[in-house]
Design a protein around this motif. Structure first.
Motif, PDB file in Angstrom:
ATOM      1  N   PRO A 361       0.841  -1.210   0.000  1.00  0.00           N
ATOM      2  CA  PRO A 361       0.000   0.000   0.000  1.00  0.00           C
ATOM      3  C   PRO A 361       0.868   1.250   0.000  1.00  0.00           C
ATOM      4  O   PRO A 361       2.003   1.245   0.488  1.00  0.00           O
ATOM      5  N   LYS A 362       0.325   2.326  -0.521  1.00  0.00           N
ATOM      6  CA  LYS A 362       1.105   3.560  -0.632  1.00  0.00           C
ATOM      7  C   LYS A 362       1.084   4.369   0.666  1.00  0.00           C
ATOM      8  O   LYS A 362       2.078   4.982   1.037  1.00  0.00           O
ATOM      9  N   ALA A 363      -0.046   4.382   1.350  1.00  0.00           N
ATOM     10  CA  ALA A 363      -0.184   5.224   2.539  1.00  0.00           C
ATOM     11  C   ALA A 363       0.286   4.488   3.785  1.00  0.00           C
ATOM     12  O   ALA A 363      -0.047   3.319   3.999  1.00  0.00           O
ATOM     13  N   ALA A 364       1.066   5.177   4.623  1.00  0.00           N
ATOM     14  CA  ALA A 364       1.557   4.599   5.877  1.00  0.00           C
ATOM     15  C   ALA A 364       0.715   5.042   7.071  1.00  0.00           C
ATOM     16  O   ALA A 364       1.024   4.690   8.214  1.00  0.00           O
ATOM     17  N   PHE A 365      -0.344   5.795   6.809  1.00  0.00           N
ATOM     18  CA  PHE A 365      -1.212   6.339   7.850  1.00  0.00           C
ATOM     19  C   PHE A 365      -2.651   6.048   7.476  1.00  0.00           C
ATOM     20  O   PHE A 365      -3.073   6.307   6.343  1.00  0.00           O
ATOM     21  N   TRP A 366      -3.406   5.458   8.408  1.00  0.00           N
ATOM     22  CA  TRP A 366      -4.824   5.175   8.155  1.00  0.00           C
ATOM     23  C   TRP A 366      -5.621   5.582   9.383  1.00  0.00           C
ATOM     24  O   TRP A 366      -5.263   5.225  10.510  1.00  0.00           O
ATOM     25  N   ILE A 367      -6.698   6.314   9.158  1.00  0.00           N
ATOM     26  CA  ILE A 367      -7.553   6.727  10.265  1.00  0.00           C
ATOM     27  C   ILE A 367      -9.002   6.456   9.914  1.00  0.00           C
ATOM     28  O   ILE A 367      -9.426   6.648   8.774  1.00  0.00           O
ATOM     29  N   GLY A 368      -9.728   5.950  10.890  1.00  0.00           N
ATOM     30  CA  GLY A 368     -11.146   5.700  10.707  1.00  0.00           C
ATOM     31  C   GLY A 368     -11.936   6.249  11.881  1.00  0.00           C
ATOM     32  O   GLY A 368     -11.688   5.890  13.031  1.00  0.00           O
ATOM     33  N   ASN A 369     -12.871   7.130  11.601  1.00  0.00           N
ATOM     34  CA  ASN A 369     -13.780   7.634  12.631  1.00  0.00           C
ATOM     35  C   ASN A 369     -15.010   6.733  12.679  1.00  0.00           C
ATOM     36  O   ASN A 369     -15.123   5.771  11.943  1.00  0.00           O
ATOM     37  N   GLY A 370     -15.928   7.046  13.574  1.00  0.00           N
ATOM     38  CA  GLY A 370     -17.127   6.234  13.681  1.00  0.00           C
ATOM     39  C   GLY A 370     -17.329   5.707  15.087  1.00  0.00           C
ATOM     40  O   GLY A 370     -16.887   6.307  16.073  1.00  0.00           O
ATOM     41  N   THR A 371     -17.985   4.558  15.188  1.00  0.00           N
ATOM     42  CA  THR A 371     -18.325   3.982  16.491  1.00  0.00           C
ATOM     43  C   THR A 371     -17.086   3.707  17.333  1.00  0.00           C
ATOM     44  O   THR A 371     -17.044   4.011  18.531  1.00  0.00           O
ATOM     45  N   THR A 372     -16.082   3.097  16.718  1.00  0.00           N
ATOM     46  CA  THR A 372     -14.808   2.841  17.395  1.00  0.00           C
ATOM     47  C   THR A 372     -13.695   3.454  16.567  1.00  0.00           C
ATOM     48  O   THR A 372     -13.121   2.811  15.690  1.00  0.00           O
ATOM     49  N   PRO A 373     -13.349   4.723  16.807  1.00  0.00           N
ATOM     50  CA  PRO A 373     -12.296   5.371  16.022  1.00  0.00           C
ATOM     51  C   PRO A 373     -10.949   4.700  16.260  1.00  0.00           C
ATOM     52  O   PRO A 373     -10.618   4.301  17.380  1.00  0.00           O
ATOM     53  N   VAL A 374     -10.176   4.586  15.203  1.00  0.00           N
ATOM     54  CA  VAL A 374      -8.852   3.970  15.316  1.00  0.00           C
ATOM     55  C   VAL A 374      -7.916   4.613  14.311  1.00  0.00           C
ATOM     56  O   VAL A 374      -8.327   4.998  13.212  1.00  0.00           O
TER      57      VAL A 374
END
Length: 627
Positions: A361-374
């Motif tokens: 994968p190209k991106a070394a940073f992943w963020i997800g908001n929502g019920t359980t943000p990580v």
């Protein structure tokens, strides 16, 4: 037989009439007049079989998966047929083994046409069809059993004895479909977790496989599933983070994809299910959840072991993004991981995607908001010795959650220095009378050592548990390469103890991890505890520095704060008769006394390089880079 069939048909009509009164907002996308394709209609076809064989011949990775399935099917040939053996309140182990056996054997027969596989599959199908029931009180057991029987019935239809077909079809109806229409057993229709995904998938497969026997009933069930499964699918919004964590992603999402794939194969559309916000993004979540060591960020009820995920093949094909198979590309070389009961699905969903094209994968940073943000950060995808950190928010009230808000894991040099103890096996607790599934503030669940904040990499105030009604949400984040970071507001988790609790985690210069806490007290002083679970041997070097040793490597924890702190180590040993042991682990950290109406800033650095004795003051969280 004719008399029994008439009784069952009458029962179906009565059930349909009853169901109309309890349907969850009935919708109609198909009806009983729909002309379904001939068997096999679920997932596979003659063209798909040719595509699979071409993939096996062209790609080493697909060939390894294919051989793992055939090897598994071969081992099943001489095993005793399954028996209805309960473990506690569950038949689930038997249902899962039945699904695996039937799916592997059916795949082996369709690709090789060797009759030994269909003979063995038929024996298994008849054995589980003869069970008195599939344990509808724990409906996951029914969902998985129905899925297995439906695949076997559909894929082997034209080569099964007519009597076998009748027996299996009747079992799917009586022990799968009919209980799913009973109010005592179908509360999963209205919930938002993996139960909805798994149970709807199994029953839909049963309905489609046996559509000719009861077209009106089957159409009703398909319509019901399309309406119901949207509830858990909404939980992927906005970015694809799965609320229940790594292990339940493999469960809920894999079955969700099985459902969508079945609809696509039979009805040539998925009725817009895959367009639910965040759903197609969730493959990125799963890929990034795996650290360089191969271990996952195992928050909530997850084990710290890797899972091979066939569903990633569906996402990679759908999105035309082979990089989503980067982790899978490495896992195919670990035979123990190629044991997933849905493994044949990987071959069905590869759709010509080659492992040789699965670049990092190209991106070394992943963020997800929502019920359980990580948030998940790493310094490289290709160097196994890089630094990796996962950091989460969320709420203990979420399905399968722990009191781990603000917790993190950290790897460097191939070692996981900051870890999560993970889940404890359910039966080990349920068998001792623990009310595991009550998540009220005073529930027994939070007295389980592994489940509360005292055994996680987060804060505890006055040794109290985090508040179930609280939630940690991301305030800001940045993917800036030399200071990747995210900041979580955890204040509501400590209401009544703290007026403010903000935690930021950063990956600095692709090597050092910084955990910064900024807290404010109210009208009373408190004792703050900062803790981190580690498998390393800890040695206190001075009042602010701990040296960690593991696998011949070292990592240093350096604490920067004003005022007095007391560096400590706490045992990770069981504290009750029902707690699981945690060998080879310890909890390190410190405590500090905070006065009433005061502020405290704490910065903790984790680095594989020995820290300087004196560091410059760390910037406030408000000054951290933001996207």
């Amino acid at each position: 037989m004719i008399q029994k069939r008439s009784f069952i048909t009458g029962l179906c009509l009565v059930a349909m009439l009853l169901y109309r009164g309890v349907a969850i907002g009935q919708i109609t996308v198909i009806d009983s007049s729909y002309k379904l394709p001939d068997h096999p209609r679920l997932l596979i076809s003659a063209a798909k079989e040719k595509q699979i064989i071409a993939g096996v011949n062209a790609d080493t990775g697909l060939r390894q998966i294919h051989q793992a399935i055939l090897s598994g099917a071969g081992k099943m040939l001489n095993q005793p047929v399954l028996e209805r053996v309960m473990i506690g309140k569950r038949l689930l182990d038997v249902s899962r083994e039945a699904l695996k056996r039937i799916y592997y054997l059916a795949y082996a027969y369709r690709i090789t046409h060797d009759k030994k596989y269909i003979r063995r599959a038929e024996q298994e199908m008849l054995a589980v069809s003869a069970f008195k029931d599939w344990n509808p009180n724990h409906f996951l057991d029914v969902g998985e059993m129905t899925l297995g029987l439906a695949i076997g019935y559909d894929w082997l239809y034209h080569d099964l004895a007519v009597e076998t077909r009748n027996t299996v079809s009747l079992a799917i109806l009586e022990k799968g479909i009919m209980p799913s229409m009973d109010r005592r057993y179908n509360n999963w229709l209205n919930i938002t977790n993996n139960w909805n995904q798994v149970c709807n998938t199994g029953i839909t497969y049963g309905a489609i496989a046996t559509f000719e026997s009861h077209p009106a009933l089957s159409a009703t069930l398909v319509n019901r599933a399309i309406k119901s499964v949207v509830l858990p699918m909404k939980q992927y919004a906005p970015d694809g983070a799965y609320p229940e964590g790594y292990a339940y992603w493999e469960y809920g999402t894999s079955f969700n994809v099985m459902l969508i794939s079945a609809l696509e194969s039979v009805f040539k559309q998925d009725f817009e299910l895959s367009t639910q916000p965040g759903f197609l993004k969730t493959a990125g979540y799963m890929v990034n959840m795996t650290g360089p060591s191969g271990k996952p960020f195992n928050y909530s009820d997850s084990r710290a072991v890797a899972e091979f995920n066939p569903a990633l093949f569906w996402f990679a094909s759908k999105l035309k993004d082979p990089s989503l198979l980067w982790v899978s590309k490495k896992q195919v070389n670990e035979a123990k991981l190629l044991n997933n009961r849905l493994l044949p699905s990987a071959m069905l969903w590869a759709n010509g995607i080659s492992f040789s094209k699965a670049n990092a994968p190209k991106a070394a940073f992943w963020i997800g908001n929502g019920t359980t943000p990580v948030v998940l950060m790493r310094s490289s995808w290709t160097d196994p010795l890089v630094t990796f950190v996962g950091f989460k928010g969320g709420s203990p009230a979420t399905s399968h959650a722990h009191m781990d808000i603000g917790s993190f894991v950290m790897e460097a040099q191939g070692v996981r220095w900051a870890m999560d103890l993970g889940m404890q096996e359910y039966e080990s607790l349920e068998s001792k009378g623990i009310d595991l599934w009550n998540s009220r503030q005073d529930a027994q669940r939070w007295k389980i050592f592994r489940y509360n904040n005292l055994a996680h990499n987060t804060l505890s105030i006055d040794s109290a548990f985090q508040l179930v009604g609280g939630k940690g949400n991301f305030q800001s984040s940045s993917d800036k390469s030399n200071f990747m970071n995210a900041v979580v507001d955890m204040t509501t988790l400590y209401a009544g103890k703290l007026k403010k609790s903000h935690r930021g985690v950063a990956l600095i210069n692709k090597k050092t991890v910084l955990i910064r806490d900024e807290v404010e007290t109210g009208d009373q002083g408190v004792t703050l505890r900062w803790s981190m679970v580690t498998p390393a041997v800890a040695k206190v070097l001075n009042a602010h520095t701990i040296e960690l040793n593991s696998e011949g490597k070292k990592c240093y924890l350096f604490i920067e704060t004003d005022g007095k702190i007391e560096v400590k180590q706490w045992p990770a040993a069981p504290v009750t008769s029902y707690d699981a042991p945690n060998p080879g682990t310890t909890i390190i950290g410190f405590t500090t006394q905070l006065k009433a109406n005061s502020r405290k800033n704490i910065s903790v650095f984790l680095t594989p390089e020995k820290p300087l004795l004196k560091r410059p003051a760390t910037a406030d969280l408000a000054a951290w880079p933001k996207n």
